[in-house]
Motif scaffolding. Structure first.
Motif, PDB file in Angstrom:
ATOM      1  N   THR A 158      45.201  26.797  35.492  1.00 19.81           N
ATOM      2  CA  THR A 158      45.358  26.959  36.936  1.00 19.81           C
ATOM      3  C   THR A 158      44.674  28.217  37.451  1.00 19.81           C
ATOM      4  N   ASN A 159      44.155  29.047  36.551  1.00 18.81           N
ATOM      5  CA  ASN A 159      43.469  30.248  37.003  1.00 18.81           C
ATOM      6  C   ASN A 159      42.466  30.709  35.947  1.00 18.81           C
ATOM      7  N   ILE A 160      41.245  30.948  36.388  1.00 21.28           N
ATOM      8  CA  ILE A 160      40.227  31.615  35.583  1.00 21.28           C
ATOM      9  C   ILE A 160      39.899  32.888  36.344  1.00 21.28           C
ATOM     10  N   THR A 161      40.106  34.031  35.707  1.00 18.06           N
ATOM     11  CA  THR A 161      39.909  35.289  36.429  1.00 18.06           C
ATOM     12  C   THR A 161      38.432  35.587  36.635  1.00 18.06           C
ATOM     13  N   ALA A 162      38.177  36.474  37.586  1.00 17.98           N
ATOM     14  CA  ALA A 162      36.824  36.935  37.866  1.00 17.98           C
ATOM     15  C   ALA A 162      36.320  37.789  36.705  1.00 17.98           C
ATOM     16  N   ILE A 163      35.016  37.891  36.595  1.00 13.54           N
ATOM     17  CA  ILE A 163      34.373  38.823  35.666  1.00 13.54           C
ATOM     18  C   ILE A 163      33.706  39.889  36.529  1.00 13.54           C
ATOM     19  N   ASP A 164      34.160  41.110  36.403  1.00 12.60           N
ATOM     20  CA  ASP A 164      33.588  42.196  37.192  1.00 12.60           C
ATOM     21  C   ASP A 164      32.236  42.603  36.634  1.00 12.60           C
ATOM     22  N   LEU A 165      31.272  42.769  37.526  1.00 12.48           N
ATOM     23  CA  LEU A 165      29.929  43.228  37.178  1.00 12.48           C
ATOM     24  C   LEU A 165      29.726  44.597  37.808  1.00 12.48           C
ATOM     25  N   ASN A 166      29.100  45.525  37.045  1.00 13.28           N
ATOM     26  CA  ASN A 166      28.990  46.889  37.539  1.00 13.28           C
ATOM     27  C   ASN A 166      27.902  47.610  36.751  1.00 13.28           C
ATOM     28  N   TYR A 167      26.994  48.310  37.455  1.00 12.71           N
ATOM     29  CA  TYR A 167      25.943  49.082  36.777  1.00 12.71           C
ATOM     30  C   TYR A 167      26.512  50.183  35.891  1.00 12.71           C
ATOM     31  N   ASP A 168      27.699  50.689  36.234  1.00 13.35           N
ATOM     32  CA  ASP A 168      28.295  51.792  35.478  1.00 13.35           C
ATOM     33  C   ASP A 168      28.939  51.343  34.171  1.00 13.35           C
ATOM     34  N   THR A 169      29.145  50.063  34.000  1.00  9.43           N
ATOM     35  CA  THR A 169      29.816  49.563  32.802  1.00  9.43           C
ATOM     36  C   THR A 169      28.793  49.347  31.696  1.00  9.43           C
ATOM     37  N   VAL A 170      28.957  50.092  30.605  1.00  7.95           N
ATOM     38  CA  VAL A 170      28.039  49.979  29.473  1.00  7.95           C
ATOM     39  C   VAL A 170      28.843  49.827  28.182  1.00  7.95           C
ATOM     40  N   ASP A 171      28.189  49.356  27.163  1.00 11.15           N
ATOM     41  CA  ASP A 171      28.806  49.233  25.837  1.00 11.15           C
ATOM     42  C   ASP A 171      30.079  48.398  25.845  1.00 11.15           C
ATOM     43  N   THR A 172      30.101  47.349  26.644  1.00  8.22           N
ATOM     44  CA  THR A 172      31.238  46.426  26.643  1.00  8.22           C
ATOM     45  C   THR A 172      30.707  45.005  26.697  1.00  8.22           C
ATOM     46  N   ILE A 173      31.560  44.069  26.362  1.00  5.60           N
ATOM     47  CA  ILE A 173      31.243  42.647  26.475  1.00  5.60           C
ATOM     48  C   ILE A 173      32.174  42.067  27.525  1.00  5.60           C
ATOM     49  N   GLU A 174      31.654  41.186  28.341  1.00  5.39           N
ATOM     50  CA  GLU A 174      32.468  40.577  29.394  1.00  5.39           C
ATOM     51  C   GLU A 174      33.639  39.797  28.803  1.00  5.39           C
ATOM     52  N   GLU A 175      34.730  39.826  29.550  1.00  2.26           N
ATOM     53  CA  GLU A 175      35.929  39.061  29.204  1.00  2.26           C
ATOM     54  C   GLU A 175      36.496  38.437  30.471  1.00  2.26           C
ATOM     55  N   PHE A 176      37.256  37.387  30.287  1.00  2.01           N
ATOM     56  CA  PHE A 176      37.999  36.795  31.400  1.00  2.01           C
ATOM     57  C   PHE A 176      39.280  36.205  30.842  1.00  2.01           C
ATOM     58  N   GLN A 177      40.207  35.928  31.741  1.00  2.00           N
ATOM     59  CA  GLN A 177      41.484  35.336  31.329  1.00  2.00           C
ATOM     60  C   GLN A 177      41.624  33.941  31.924  1.00  2.00           C
TER      61      GLN A 177
END
Length: 192
Positions: free
Chosen positions: A159-178
């Motif tokens: 019933t819900n897929i969360t947003a994936i935040d995109l940001n130039y300041d975010t480094v060294d991470t892999i996208e996640e969602f719930q």
């Protein structure tokens, strides 16, 4: 344990004497070294139209929960008191955290699943719950990778897929969602 009464500054107090146990006694009770929260495996069974890969999804789910168990009380007032009677069981939503790969394979399958439930452009979807509801499960594993407990979630749908935040300041991470699933009920080896 034995119960004993002592006197403290003129007042009577109750105290429970317990045998003092050492670390070896505790260690002997902690079978298998204790269950670890990072040793688990989730199984998401997609409806066929979602074209989801259950094996890939089991690798990409990095977080989940063992379910809560809730029986709500029915409160019956009686002469200024509240009598509590066991009411109906409720089942909470189940949420998983998913690592996003560059192919968006798991996210795309979840989006197709939800689109089958309710289309983005036509506000239509499957009428028969058997077409969009599936069973999910989470296994608790021991340190050898063997299943020590399984929870089966019955007739679930997202019933819900969360947003994936995109940001130039975010480094060294892999996208996640719930993804949040509605659960009709769950079963385990202790409830069957």
């Amino acid at each position: 344990c034995r119960l004993r009464r002592d006197c403290w500054h003129g007042r009577s107090i109750r105290r429970i004497d317990m045998a003092i146990l050492g670390v070896d006694d505790f260690k002997s009770k902690l079978k298998g070294g204790g269950a670890r929260p990072n040793l688990f495996n989730c199984k998401v069974n997609f409806p066929t139209y979602a074209l989801g890969d259950a094996e890939l999804t089991s690798f990409m789910v990095k977080g989940a929960q063992l379910p809560a168990s809730t029986v709500n009380p029915v409160i019956v007032p009686f002469r200024g008191r509240q009598l509590k009677i066991a009411g109906d069981r409720t089942f909470e939503e189940w949420t998983v955290t998913v690592i996003n790969d560059t192919g968006f394979e798991v996210r795309d399958a979840m989006e197709r699943w939800m689109n089958g439930i309710n289309s983005h452009n036509a506000n239509t979807g499957f009428n028969d719950p058997a077409e969009y509801q599936t069973d999910l499960s989470v296994d608790q594993l021991d340190k050898d990778g063997l299943v020590i407990k399984t929870y089966n979630f019955r007739s679930c749908f997202p019933t819900n897929i969360t947003a994936i935040d995109l940001n130039y300041d975010t480094v060294d991470t892999i996208e996640e969602f719930q993804v949040t699933f509605q659960v009709q009920y769950w079963e385990s080896g202790t409830t069957s």
